[in-house]
Design a protein around this motif. Structure first.
Motif, mmCIF file in Angstrom:
data_model
loop_
_atom_site.group_PDB
_atom_site.id
_atom_site.type_symbol
_atom_site.label_atom_id
_atom_site.label_comp_id
_atom_site.label_asym_id
_atom_site.label_seq_id
_atom_site.Cartn_x
_atom_site.Cartn_y
_atom_site.Cartn_z
ATOM 1 N N UNK A 79 -1.147 1.694 -12.049
ATOM 2 C CA UNK A 79 0.281 1.495 -12.270
ATOM 3 C C UNK A 79 1.112 1.957 -11.091
ATOM 4 N N UNK A 80 0.655 2.977 -10.378
ATOM 5 C CA UNK A 80 1.379 3.434 -9.193
ATOM 6 C C UNK A 80 1.445 2.341 -8.133
ATOM 7 N N UNK A 81 0.340 1.610 -7.961
ATOM 8 C CA UNK A 81 0.275 0.594 -6.914
ATOM 9 C C UNK A 81 0.894 -0.736 -7.339
ATOM 10 N N UNK A 82 1.037 -0.939 -8.635
ATOM 11 C CA UNK A 82 1.530 -2.232 -9.129
ATOM 12 C C UNK A 82 2.695 -2.067 -10.111
ATOM 13 N N UNK A 83 3.810 -1.538 -9.666
ATOM 14 C CA UNK A 83 4.938 -1.377 -10.601
ATOM 15 C C UNK A 83 5.432 -2.700 -11.172
ATOM 16 N N UNK A 84 5.266 -3.816 -10.428
ATOM 17 C CA UNK A 84 5.769 -5.111 -10.905
ATOM 18 C C UNK A 84 4.706 -5.928 -11.638
ATOM 19 N N UNK A 85 3.427 -5.669 -11.382
ATOM 20 C CA UNK A 85 2.376 -6.557 -11.883
ATOM 21 C C UNK A 85 1.355 -5.892 -12.797
ATOM 22 N N UNK A 86 1.479 -4.589 -13.015
ATOM 23 C CA UNK A 86 0.518 -3.906 -13.877
ATOM 24 C C UNK A 86 0.673 -4.374 -15.322
ATOM 25 N N UNK A 87 -0.439 -4.461 -16.020
ATOM 26 C CA UNK A 87 -0.469 -4.848 -17.432
ATOM 27 C C UNK A 87 -0.463 -3.582 -18.285
ATOM 28 N N UNK A 88 0.351 -3.572 -19.330
ATOM 29 C CA UNK A 88 0.459 -2.404 -20.193
ATOM 30 C C UNK A 88 -0.897 -2.026 -20.781
ATOM 31 N N UNK A 89 -1.169 -0.744 -20.804
ATOM 32 C CA UNK A 89 -2.460 -0.272 -21.300
ATOM 33 C C UNK A 89 -2.664 -0.602 -22.773
ATOM 34 N N UNK A 90 -1.596 -0.598 -23.553
ATOM 35 C CA UNK A 90 -1.755 -0.859 -24.977
ATOM 36 C C UNK A 90 -1.846 -2.344 -25.299
#
Length: 417
Positions: A79-90
């Protein structure tokens, strides 16, 4: 030929202790959310006898993002590296305490899949054309430039030169992947169900076929070029005759290009009379998501999920689920950090899948998000040739060194033999 067209990897365990002790993998920080329920797939289908086995290869050209397909959802660095593209963990379909499938892959998760994160080469190239060539030829360095393709070499080992085709690509135009020396491989249009050609007027079709059959007969006076053209036409006509006798298509496939391709693939793989062993499916969708990655990739995964689910249902109904190994890969993954344009640029190592008679779960060491290469790309933890060795040796019983450079070892424990 008529061609138209590891070092042993460690199996990642369930639990953070395994990920933390794997070489090159930093300990994962626990996040302040409730983890999703872990995936509980059905027991694996056991593989049929080697002489009955077939292979379906799905080529996701364009650079499919492995970190979006198989999300490292417990790693805060993601999530640190992908603030725009990270997928929510839940939102992911958790396979273990480290990796979860994309939210739009619920059917794939329910059916079970073998996931190999970090598949790539030691010296990657960021060019689609170069890396596709390496994957298609099984040339990890790009230095030997073999004339045959990896799948074509498998066909040479598996097939009978007298059969209409040992390998078929369901795309328009030749593919280097099936280039071979001793047997026949073809490319056919899945939209025409493999028939050559399709005319609404049956009289016109009959006249056209009669003319083509006449022109396909060899003549001693033929130049080499004309002889090759005649042989190609004869092979296409012969395979078209086979396609006309295939069992009916099943319902339930999505009305997409991939759905149409896989619908024909199932009919071909179910045929026991004509010696076909390998089907290659070049996916026409664009995985090159430099912009609008989250929305575009979700649509790609939704299409893949629906088409694969229909295929697996079809194979089971035909009684051949134990005979067909499905392999899916992309020529490279995508760069780890966001690119500032709501997208992701070309990367290196990606995620490959195996479905069918396999032991489900995550195989191979997880690539580290803390020791990226100088271009901010994942370093490969499973070599391309190890993945291919699994297809050759573990699935078909062909020594990997017969069809690949060096002496690569298959990924252990994947095939449910």
């Amino acid at each position: 030929m008529v061609s138209l067209t590891r070092r042993t990897a460690l199996r990642a365990g369930v639990g953070l202790g395994v990920a933390a002790t794997t070489a090159g993998i930093a300990a994962v920080r626990t996040l302040s959310w409730q983890p999703p329920d872990l995936w509980q797939p059905s027991p694996p289908v056991r593989a049929a006898a080697p002489e009955l086995r077939r292979l379906l290869v799905i080529e996701m050209a364009g650079g499919s993002d492995g970190l979006s397909m198989a999300v490292p959802y417990t790693d805060s660095r993601y999530r640190d590296l992908r603030p725009a593209n990270a997928i929510r963990a839940d939102a992911v379909h958790a396979i273990d305490n480290s990796i979860g499938l994309h939210p739009e892959l619920p059917k794939l998760a329910a059916g079970g899949v073998s996931v190999m994160p970090g598949v790539g080469v030691a010296q990657p190239d960021l060019s689609h054309f170069e890396m596709l060539h390496r994957w298609q030829t099984g040339d990890p360095t790009g230095s030997t430039r073999p004339a045959t393709g990896f799948l074509g070499r498998l066909c040479d080992h598996l097939g009978d030169p007298s059969v209409p085709a040992v390998g078929v690509s369901l795309g328009v135009g030749a593919t280097q992947a099936l280039a071979c020396e001793h047997v026949t491989t073809l490319s056919v249009d899945a939209g025409n169900d493999g028939l050559f050609p399709v005319f609404e007027d049956e009289n016109l079709r009959s006249a056209w076929l009669a003319a083509q059959r006449a022109m396909s007969h060899p003549d001693r006076a033929d130049t080499p070029l004309l002889a090759t053209a005649r042989a190609g036409t004869a092979s296409a006509l012969r395979f078209s005759d086979v396609a006309a006798t295939l069992s009916p298509a099943a319902a339930g496939y999505p009305d997409t290009d991939l759905g149409i391709q896989l619908r024909l693939a199932a009919r071909l793989l179910a045929d026991d009379q004509h010696g076909l062993r390998i089907v290659h499916v070049p996916v026409g969708a664009d995985f090159d998501t430099h912009t609008s990655h989250p929305a575009r990739y979700a649509l790609l995964m939704r299409d893949l999920d629906a088409a694969l689910a229909a295929l697996r249902t079809d194979l089971a109904a035909r009684g051949i689920a134990d005979r067909v190994l499905i392999a899916a890969y992309s020529e490279f993954g995508r760069r780890v950090p966001d690119n500032g344009s709501d997208g992701l640029d070309h990367g290196a190592a990606g995620t490959a899948l195996l479905l069918g008679p396999t032991n489900t779960g995550v195989f191979g060491a997880l690539p580290s998000l803390r020791t990226l290469d100088p271009d901010d790309n994942l370093r490969a933890t499973v070599h391309m040739t190890e993945y291919y060795a699994t297809l050759a040796e573990s699935w078909f019983g062909i020594p990997a060194s017969d069809v690949l450079p060096g002496f690569p070892r298959p990924i252990p424990g994947v095939i449910a033999a």
